[in-house]
Design a protein around this motif. Structure first.
Motif, PDB file in Angstrom:
ATOM      1  N   GLY A 117      -2.718   4.807   4.977  1.00 56.46           N
ATOM      2  CA  GLY A 117      -2.138   4.043   3.882  1.00 56.46           C
ATOM      3  C   GLY A 117      -2.860   2.718   3.676  1.00 56.46           C
ATOM      4  O   GLY A 117      -3.311   2.085   4.618  1.00 56.46           O
ATOM      5  N   ARG A 118      -2.945   2.299   2.434  1.00 55.24           N
ATOM      6  CA  ARG A 118      -3.568   1.015   2.067  1.00 55.24           C
ATOM      7  C   ARG A 118      -2.590   0.219   1.197  1.00 55.24           C
ATOM      8  O   ARG A 118      -1.405   0.459   1.227  1.00 55.24           O
ATOM      9  CB  ARG A 118      -4.891   1.268   1.319  1.00 55.24           C
ATOM     10  CG  ARG A 118      -5.933   2.018   2.143  1.00 55.24           C
ATOM     11  CD  ARG A 118      -6.436   1.150   3.272  1.00 55.24           C
ATOM     12  NE  ARG A 118      -7.480   1.851   4.022  1.00 55.24           N
ATOM     13  CZ  ARG A 118      -7.649   1.758   5.319  1.00 55.24           C
ATOM     14  NH1 ARG A 118      -6.875   0.988   6.032  1.00 55.24           N
ATOM     15  NH2 ARG A 118      -8.599   2.416   5.926  1.00 55.24           N
ATOM     16  N   ALA A 119      -3.076  -0.669   0.373  1.00 54.16           N
ATOM     17  CA  ALA A 119      -2.243  -1.562  -0.436  1.00 54.16           C
ATOM     18  C   ALA A 119      -1.314  -0.772  -1.356  1.00 54.16           C
ATOM     19  O   ALA A 119      -1.684   0.267  -1.889  1.00 54.16           O
ATOM     20  CB  ALA A 119      -3.125  -2.490  -1.260  1.00 54.16           C
ATOM     21  N   GLN A 120      -0.085  -1.324  -1.517  1.00 54.48           N
ATOM     22  CA  GLN A 120       0.880  -0.681  -2.389  1.00 54.48           C
ATOM     23  C   GLN A 120       1.433  -1.689  -3.385  1.00 54.48           C
ATOM     24  O   GLN A 120       1.301  -2.895  -3.204  1.00 54.48           O
ATOM     25  CB  GLN A 120       2.012  -0.058  -1.580  1.00 54.48           C
ATOM     26  CG  GLN A 120       3.008  -1.029  -0.989  1.00 54.48           C
ATOM     27  CD  GLN A 120       2.534  -1.644   0.325  1.00 54.48           C
ATOM     28  OE1 GLN A 120       1.631  -1.145   0.964  1.00 54.48           O
ATOM     29  NE2 GLN A 120       3.125  -2.751   0.708  1.00 54.48           N
ATOM     30  N   ASP A 121       2.090  -1.151  -4.442  1.00 56.52           N
ATOM     31  CA  ASP A 121       2.687  -1.994  -5.466  1.00 56.52           C
ATOM     32  C   ASP A 121       3.886  -1.244  -6.032  1.00 56.52           C
ATOM     33  O   ASP A 121       3.814  -0.036  -6.270  1.00 56.52           O
ATOM     34  CB  ASP A 121       1.672  -2.283  -6.575  1.00 56.52           C
ATOM     35  CG  ASP A 121       2.196  -3.259  -7.605  1.00 56.52           C
ATOM     36  OD1 ASP A 121       3.025  -4.119  -7.262  1.00 56.52           O
ATOM     37  OD2 ASP A 121       1.785  -3.140  -8.783  1.00 56.52           O
ATOM     38  N   ALA A 122       4.967  -1.934  -6.246  1.00 58.40           N
ATOM     39  CA  ALA A 122       6.160  -1.326  -6.831  1.00 58.40           C
ATOM     40  C   ALA A 122       6.636  -2.207  -7.975  1.00 58.40           C
ATOM     41  O   ALA A 122       6.646  -3.424  -7.870  1.00 58.40           O
ATOM     42  CB  ALA A 122       7.263  -1.189  -5.786  1.00 58.40           C
ATOM     43  N   TYR A 129       5.949   3.351  -8.310  1.00 60.86           N
ATOM     44  CA  TYR A 129       5.414   2.925  -7.015  1.00 60.86           C
ATOM     45  C   TYR A 129       3.997   3.491  -6.917  1.00 60.86           C
ATOM     46  O   TYR A 129       3.782   4.682  -7.133  1.00 60.86           O
ATOM     47  CB  TYR A 129       6.280   3.477  -5.873  1.00 60.86           C
ATOM     48  CG  TYR A 129       5.701   3.230  -4.496  1.00 60.86           C
ATOM     49  CD1 TYR A 129       5.897   2.021  -3.856  1.00 60.86           C
ATOM     50  CD2 TYR A 129       4.945   4.203  -3.860  1.00 60.86           C
ATOM     51  CE1 TYR A 129       5.376   1.787  -2.596  1.00 60.86           C
ATOM     52  CE2 TYR A 129       4.412   3.978  -2.594  1.00 60.86           C
ATOM     53  CZ  TYR A 129       4.635   2.770  -1.966  1.00 60.86           C
ATOM     54  OH  TYR A 129       4.108   2.539  -0.733  1.00 60.86           O
ATOM     55  N   THR A 130       3.045   2.647  -6.623  1.00 58.73           N
ATOM     56  CA  THR A 130       1.670   3.105  -6.434  1.00 58.73           C
ATOM     57  C   THR A 130       1.173   2.612  -5.085  1.00 58.73           C
ATOM     58  O   THR A 130       1.569   1.542  -4.619  1.00 58.73           O
ATOM     59  CB  THR A 130       0.716   2.603  -7.542  1.00 58.73           C
ATOM     60  OG1 THR A 130       0.718   1.184  -7.541  1.00 58.73           O
ATOM     61  CG2 THR A 130       1.129   3.124  -8.911  1.00 58.73           C
ATOM     62  N   GLN A 131       0.354   3.419  -4.468  1.00 62.84           N
ATOM     63  CA  GLN A 131      -0.235   3.024  -3.196  1.00 62.84           C
ATOM     64  C   GLN A 131      -1.600   3.687  -3.056  1.00 62.84           C
ATOM     65  O   GLN A 131      -1.745   4.883  -3.286  1.00 62.84           O
ATOM     66  CB  GLN A 131       0.643   3.448  -2.021  1.00 62.84           C
ATOM     67  CG  GLN A 131       0.053   3.016  -0.686  1.00 62.84           C
ATOM     68  CD  GLN A 131       0.955   3.320   0.490  1.00 62.84           C
ATOM     69  OE1 GLN A 131       1.975   3.983   0.363  1.00 62.84           O
ATOM     70  NE2 GLN A 131       0.575   2.824   1.658  1.00 62.84           N
ATOM     71  N   PHE A 163      -4.514   5.110  -0.748  1.00 66.20           N
ATOM     72  CA  PHE A 163      -4.597   5.712   0.577  1.00 66.20           C
ATOM     73  C   PHE A 163      -5.943   6.388   0.727  1.00 66.20           C
ATOM     74  O   PHE A 163      -6.676   6.585  -0.242  1.00 66.20           O
ATOM     75  CB  PHE A 163      -3.444   6.701   0.834  1.00 66.20           C
ATOM     76  CG  PHE A 163      -3.519   7.973   0.033  1.00 66.20           C
ATOM     77  CD1 PHE A 163      -4.123   9.110   0.553  1.00 66.20           C
ATOM     78  CD2 PHE A 163      -2.972   8.048  -1.237  1.00 66.20           C
ATOM     79  CE1 PHE A 163      -4.184  10.290  -0.173  1.00 66.20           C
ATOM     80  CE2 PHE A 163      -3.022   9.211  -1.974  1.00 66.20           C
ATOM     81  CZ  PHE A 163      -3.626  10.343  -1.435  1.00 66.20           C
ATOM     82  N   GLN A 221      -5.070   7.628  -4.905  1.00 67.34           N
ATOM     83  CA  GLN A 221      -3.928   6.784  -5.229  1.00 67.34           C
ATOM     84  C   GLN A 221      -2.685   7.651  -5.377  1.00 67.34           C
ATOM     85  O   GLN A 221      -2.699   8.675  -6.064  1.00 67.34           O
ATOM     86  CB  GLN A 221      -4.156   5.996  -6.516  1.00 67.34           C
ATOM     87  CG  GLN A 221      -3.047   5.019  -6.825  1.00 67.34           C
ATOM     88  CD  GLN A 221      -3.302   4.240  -8.090  1.00 67.34           C
ATOM     89  OE1 GLN A 221      -3.587   4.805  -9.140  1.00 67.34           O
ATOM     90  NE2 GLN A 221      -3.179   2.925  -7.999  1.00 67.34           N
ATOM     91  N   ARG A 225       1.042   7.967  -6.848  1.00 69.96           N
ATOM     92  CA  ARG A 225       1.861   7.406  -7.940  1.00 69.96           C
ATOM     93  C   ARG A 225       3.202   8.121  -7.929  1.00 69.96           C
ATOM     94  O   ARG A 225       3.262   9.340  -8.090  1.00 69.96           O
ATOM     95  CB  ARG A 225       1.173   7.621  -9.278  1.00 69.96           C
ATOM     96  CG  ARG A 225      -0.104   6.839  -9.435  1.00 69.96           C
ATOM     97  CD  ARG A 225      -0.790   7.179 -10.775  1.00 69.96           C
ATOM     98  NE  ARG A 225      -2.219   6.966 -10.660  1.00 69.96           N
ATOM     99  CZ  ARG A 225      -3.119   7.880 -10.343  1.00 69.96           C
ATOM    100  NH1 ARG A 225      -2.757   9.106 -10.145  1.00 69.96           N
ATOM    101  NH2 ARG A 225      -4.389   7.587 -10.255  1.00 69.96           N
TER     102      ARG A 225
END
Length: 143
Positions: free
Chosen positions: A51-56, A61-63, A65, A138, A140
């Motif tokens: 896992g890497r950076a995520q955003d909600a 929700y996106t992350q 990976f 990514q 989503r």
């Protein structure tokens, strides 16, 4: 994706033609405490997700990976101390790296990058070497 990597190595690394297989084949060899009958040989294994950076926000929700794979190379040689096997291994390692680094299967957004390589075993005239690669993607999720 493993099948795509196997096909790519089979097509691009001439010395591995028809000698690249997946995890099932390696598991069978390990269960029998055996080595590939013909070498050099390669086995492609899934290593998992990183896992890497995520955003909600705003119902989504996106992350980022990475999906990691390993290429296990087996080179057998019966010269003293496996010297020839070690010499052959360097060229094989670089051929595998050149075949996969910067490439992606058609349905992927990122490209493979080399993450590491390491010697797993060198005994009885056989060298086993692992090369790890990762590809970015990514996730989503919409709520």
């Amino acid at each position: 994706m493993i099948d795509d990597v196997i096909s790519r190595l089979d097509d691009r690394v001439v010395v591995l033609e028809h000698r690249v297989e997946g995890a099932g084949s390696l598991a069978d060899l390990m269960q029998r405490n055996a080595l590939p009958q013909h070498t050099p040989a390669a086995h492609v294994l899934p290593l998992g997700l990183i896992g890497r950076a995520q955003d909600a926000g705003a119902g989504a929700y996106t992350q980022m990976f990475e999906e990691a794979v390993a290429v296990i190379l087996t080179v057998r040689n019966h010269t003293p101390a496996g010297k020839r096997a070690l010499e052959d291994l360097r060229g094989l390692i670089m051929a595998v790296v050149e075949a996969l680094a910067g490439w992606a299967p058609a349905d992927q957004t990122g490209v493979f990058r080399l993450t590491r390589g390491s010697l797993l075993n060198a005994s009885k005239g056989t060298v086993v070497y692992q090369i790890d690669f990762a590809i970015s993607d990514q996730l989503r999720v919409f709520s």
